[in-house]
Design an enzyme around this catalytic site. Structure first.
Site, short mmCIF file in Angstrom:
data_model
loop_
_atom_site.label_atom_id
_atom_site.label_comp_id
_atom_site.label_asym_id
_atom_site.label_seq_id
_atom_site.Cartn_x
_atom_site.Cartn_y
_atom_site.Cartn_z
N GLY A 270 20.27 68.64 74.76
CA GLY A 270 18.78 68.36 75.16
C GLY A 270 17.33 68.83 74.61
N GLU B 258 20.33 38.80 63.29
CA GLU B 258 20.97 38.86 62.55
C GLU B 258 22.18 39.16 63.82
OE1 GLU B 258 21.37 42.84 61.01
OE2 GLU B 258 20.01 43.50 62.18
N HIS C 135 -3.09 30.91 58.63
CA HIS C 135 -2.40 30.44 56.85
C HIS C 135 -1.09 29.54 56.90
CE1 HIS C 135 -6.17 32.60 55.92
NE2 HIS C 135 -5.90 33.97 56.17
N LYS D 285 16.75 42.16 63.77
CA LYS D 285 17.73 42.49 64.54
C LYS D 285 18.03 40.90 65.35
CE LYS D 285 18.96 45.39 64.17
NZ LYS D 285 18.54 46.31 62.94
N ARG E 132 31.04 65.89 64.91
CA ARG E 132 29.72 65.38 64.93
C ARG E 132 28.64 66.71 63.98
NH1 ARG E 132 28.59 61.78 68.68
NH2 ARG E 132 30.40 61.37 69.89
N CYS F 121 25.39 68.36 69.22
CA CYS F 121 25.54 69.28 70.00
C CYS F 121 26.83 68.38 71.09
CB CYS F 121 24.61 69.80 71.14
SG CYS F 121 22.51 70.58 70.37
N LYS G 143 28.64 46.42 57.02
CA LYS G 143 27.99 47.54 57.15
C LYS G 143 27.67 48.52 56.09
CE LYS G 143 26.10 50.47 60.52
NZ LYS G 143 24.72 50.19 60.97
#
Ligand code: F6R
Length: 613
Positions: free
Chosen positions: A101, A493, A509, A490, A27, A2, A608
């Site tokens: 929302g 990288e 182990h 995360k 969007r 929205c 990307k």
């Protein structure tokens, strides 16, 4: 996804708003509308479909005024239709609202309003907002007090804009949580409101960004910012650079940070049009799934790379637990080069943000060749993965620019949860109570992610403590094991700290040999069926001097006593908990990389979209 635009000044608000909405077009949306204050009453035009339909409507049936609000809607409650499109007028016709929302307590609020005689003219949750404002106005409050009283009743994350013909000199806007931002553009004798900067950047670069739980009273002369009790709040006017990239980055330092914060909105959009909270049902239309097909599925192979594969690993737990269909998860670059036994009643489900990852596409081709049905969960609309699939679920996160994937991780988690419900339901495995509970839990997820984001500052303290570490170990069990992998990925990288994700039960182990007081151990330990096991892992790590950071559920005293630091997350069911536990880990990685002064959005050696082998 929205979008909101508002205007108060001397220009024709209709034109300003329509132009602004055009700038948010990329969007995606399914309907749009504009309301302006015209000769003392509210003139409203709305239509389904593309903005040019609304533009055509406005050409044939123009409206004009100096105060107005507009909206592009991506359906959450109620199908895309003219009556469900925003703006929404109240019963008196004097107040009008647009909203981003989900009103999580919409069903309870609606029941109360109905019992008091209010009339609902749409299927949206948004209508409760305008009806509540009217109710408080009728009790004698002014518009600011009525807005405050209303906002305090709403659960969930929201961006709201409204005005009333009785107080035509102002528009009221508010931000609660992260259902998209609210930015106010200050002009000369005119003021603009938008959910996103590009909508108003052609008019001004002077912007005020609302923080969560702030409300603004916007007039021609400028803005007053206040809390939800109406107390004035200090604010800064930022100057936004005139280039589309910084405009898109908005109030954030990096795209990754912005995208982490966008997750309330992206998850709201993920549910939009699919989860019907009132009827308690899930619709995944693009999957082309029939009851017969669901019953016939013998096995699902989930294939993906990197972060997307970690989402798939969570999906295995969800689908096997709810739908009782065996699931194998395999990294696409491995799957394509082995000889998987794919029966014709198998589904190969690919997960990919870009939809163009070479290994994932090759794995899909292999599945197709062997007669499997191809499904995909993809973000990039129209990408190859989506085109070659027999059925798909689009992620609805909007473009992800930061190389490290964040919002394109949580969206497929929710998609997989919905898929598991749909499959289980089609197989007749869910009682109506269980289904209702699963869907009610889902409704709360965007808001709970918002709560996790509000705890960003707590993560910052921990980030500072471990920013110079050379190694880190992430531990999780069961459905949280993939979150340990994802947290470690995360960190490595973007901060270049060597980090490993490990199933906690495997510690003894081998990896236990690494433990010493230089090694931060991140233990993901919500109160699920693996909780006790994780507690004993934490004890073992502490006994060897490790610095333990736990991710735990609010109120967990055992963890609070044991761990050196705790990143708290709110309660949800264990099936949805990965959506919450990953948030502090995304923030932790982001903050450490930012503290180390690294190029967060474009880490070295990474791309990307990996379109090569
Ligand atoms: C990590 C990351 C990568 C991608 C992987 C797959 O943050 O972004 O691991 O998840 O390269 O990419 P997609 O999802 O485009 O197939």
């Amino acid at each position: 996804m929205c979008g909101i635009v508002g205007y108060i000044g001397d220009q024709n608000a209709t034109e300003v708003i329509l132009n602004g909405l055009h700038r948010l077009e990329y969007r995606g949306y399914d309907s749009a509308g504009i309301a302006v204050l015209e000769n003392g009453s509210i003139a409203l035009r709305r239509d389904v479909g593309k903005l040019n339909r609304l533009a055509e409507l406005l050409k044939n049936s123009p409206i004009a005024g100096n105060v107005g609000i507009g909206h592009t809607r991506w359906a959450t409650h109620g199908v895309p239709s003219e009556r469900n499109a925003h703006p929404h007028l109240g019963n008196t016709g004097k107040v009008v609202v647009v909203h981003n929302g989900i009103v999580e307590n919409f069903i309870a609020l609606k029941a109360e309003l109905l019992s008091e005689g209010a009339v609902f003219r749409s299927d949206t949750d948004t209508e409760t907002i305008v009806l509540l404002v009217e109710k408080f106005l009728a009790e004698g409050m002014d518009l600011i007090s009525a807005a405050c009283a209303t906002l305090k009743l709403l659960q969930g994350a929201h961006g709201v804009v409204l005005f009333s013909i009785d107080e035509p000199d102002k528009i009221i806007t508010a931000r609660m949580g992260n259902a998209g931002g609210v930015v106010i553009g200050i002009g000369e004798g005119e003021t603009f409101i938008a959910s996103d900067i590009p909508a108003i950047l052609e008019h001004t670069r002077k912007m005020v960004f609302l923080e969560t739980h702030q409300m603004a009273v916007v007039t021609k002369k400028g803005v007053d910012v206040m809390d939800l009790d109406g107390n004035p709040v200090d604010y800064t006017v930022s100057s936004v650079a005139w280039d589309p990239v910084s405009a898109e980055k908005g109030e954030y330092r990096h795209f990754m940070q912005k995208e982490i914060h966008e997750q309330v909105r992206s998850l709201t959009d993920t549910l939009a049009g699919r989860a019907d909270f009132e009827r308690g049902d899930i619709y995944l239309q693009e999957l082309n799934l029939t009851r017969e097909k669901a019953e016939a599925i013998g096995k699902i192979f989930i294939t993906a790379c990197g972060t997307a594969a970690h989402a798939g690993m969570v999906g295995k737990y969800l689908i096997e637990h709810l739908a009782k269909i065996p699931v194998e998860v395999e990294i696409a670059s491995e799957f394509r080069y082995r000889d998987p036994i794919i029966a014709e009643n198998s589904v190969v489900l690919a997960i990919s943000q870009s939809g163009e990852t070479a290994d994932t596409l090759a794995a899909m081709t292999l599945g197709k060749e062997q007669g499997a049905t191809l499904w995909s969960i993809v973000n990039a609309i129209g990408s190859q993965a989506m085109r070659i699939s027999d059925g798909s679920i689009s992620m609805q996160t909007g473009p992800e620019i930061g190389v490290a994937s964040t919002k394109a991780f949580t969206a497929p988690l929710v998609d997989l949860y919905m898929l598991a419900i749909v499959l289980a339901d089609a197989k007749g495995l869910l009682s109506s109570e269980t289904k209702q509970t699963l869907i009610t839990d889902l409704a709360k997820i965007p808001g709970l992610v918002g709560e996790c984001l509000l705890r960003e500052k707590d993560v910052e303290e921990v980030s500072k403590k471990i920013m110079n570490a050379e190694n880190a170990l992430y531990l999780g069990r069961g459905i949280q094991m993939p979150i340990a992998y994802e947290g470690a990925l995360k960190l490595k990288e973007i901060s270049y700290i060597h980090a490993e994700g490990y199933p906690a039960g495997e510690m003894k182990h081998g990896p236990i040999a690494l433990l010493d007081d230089d090694l931060p151990v991140v233990a993901i330990c919500p109160q699920d069926r693996w909780h006790d096991k994780m507690i004993s892992q934490i004890e073992q790590a502490k006994a060897r001097g490790a610095y333990v950071i736990a991710v735990a559920e609010d109120g967990d005293e055992k963890v609070a006593l044991l761990a050196d630091d705790v990143l708290w997350v709110p309660h949800t069911s264990w099936l949805l908990m990965p959506v919450l536990t990953v948030i502090p880990l995304q923030i932790l990685a982001y903050q450490i990389a930012a503290l180390r002064g690294l190029d967060v959005d474009q880490p070295r050696n990474l791309a990307k979209s990996v379109t090569v082998e």
